[in-house]
Motif scaffolding. Sequence first.
Motif, PDB file in Angstrom:
ATOM      1  N   VAL A 183     -15.168  -6.861  -1.015  1.00 54.46           N
ATOM      2  CA  VAL A 183     -14.242  -6.325  -0.011  1.00 54.46           C
ATOM      3  C   VAL A 183     -14.280  -7.217   1.226  1.00 54.46           C
ATOM      4  O   VAL A 183     -15.232  -7.960   1.452  1.00 54.46           O
ATOM      5  N   ILE A 219      -5.132  -9.066   4.405  1.00 57.12           N
ATOM      6  CA  ILE A 219      -6.078  -8.173   3.742  1.00 57.12           C
ATOM      7  C   ILE A 219      -6.778  -7.347   4.813  1.00 57.12           C
ATOM      8  O   ILE A 219      -7.278  -7.889   5.799  1.00 57.12           O
ATOM      9  N   ASN A 234     -12.457  -3.680   4.602  1.00 51.71           N
ATOM     10  CA  ASN A 234     -12.982  -2.810   3.538  1.00 51.71           C
ATOM     11  C   ASN A 234     -12.040  -2.718   2.334  1.00 51.71           C
ATOM     12  O   ASN A 234     -12.271  -1.909   1.435  1.00 51.71           O
ATOM     13  N   GLN A 235     -10.978  -3.518   2.324  1.00 53.83           N
ATOM     14  CA  GLN A 235     -10.044  -3.495   1.200  1.00 53.83           C
ATOM     15  C   GLN A 235     -10.588  -4.340   0.048  1.00 53.83           C
ATOM     16  O   GLN A 235     -11.043  -5.465   0.255  1.00 53.83           O
TER      17      GLN A 235
END
Length: 219
Positions: free
Chosen positions: A99, A145, A148-149
């Motif tokens: 992530v 992005i 935490n993705q």
Amino acid sequence: MSGLKTWSIIALLLACPQVFASILDAPLSQFFQQRLAGISDEVSVVVKTPDAQLPPCPLPDFSMPGNGRLWGNVSVLARCGNDKRYIQAEVRATGNYVVATQVLPRGSVINESLVQLKRGRLDQLPPRAMLDISQASNAVTLRDIAPNQPILLSMVRQSWRVKAGQRVQVVAAGEGFSVNSEGKALNNAAVAQNARVRMDSGQVVNGVVDLDGNILINL
């Protein structure tokens, strides 16, 4: 009294969920634990096919195509001698995935401080989620992005090792010999990708980019 008895049976069944388990849940879980070794350390399988439609032997030989899904809803071939049947099952796997630690704008070059590993259900991630943090090193983001993705392989590309118009060394190698020459790259390419090169003679050749930025041609 009959009502009390009914609720007693329901309570017993709720306390013993294994009553509903398929006879192949355990052997299939072991099969997928072996397939996912090094990726997931917590694997369980729930068979969706009714027991009446399962193979006649208690321990069938399981197999899947080499490019089959590793988790989620899968179809497994089970063999009992000459009897072959496809079993529908749900594979639940837990492990680490990559992530972002902060916002990564499109075009960012990723380094170790910008990503981290997170533990969770791999079967609930989008397809092609990045599981190896080394895959993010020096990669370039193709879209924004969020923190935490989960990072998908489709969200990044490897940094160009060779750029169009760059002068490159071309190494043509065969059994017992190697020939070096120079040319101009005609396309951008990362390590291990194909590159087209126009040689000084005008001939166009194709090769694979190595770590040093040379173009390798196997003869």
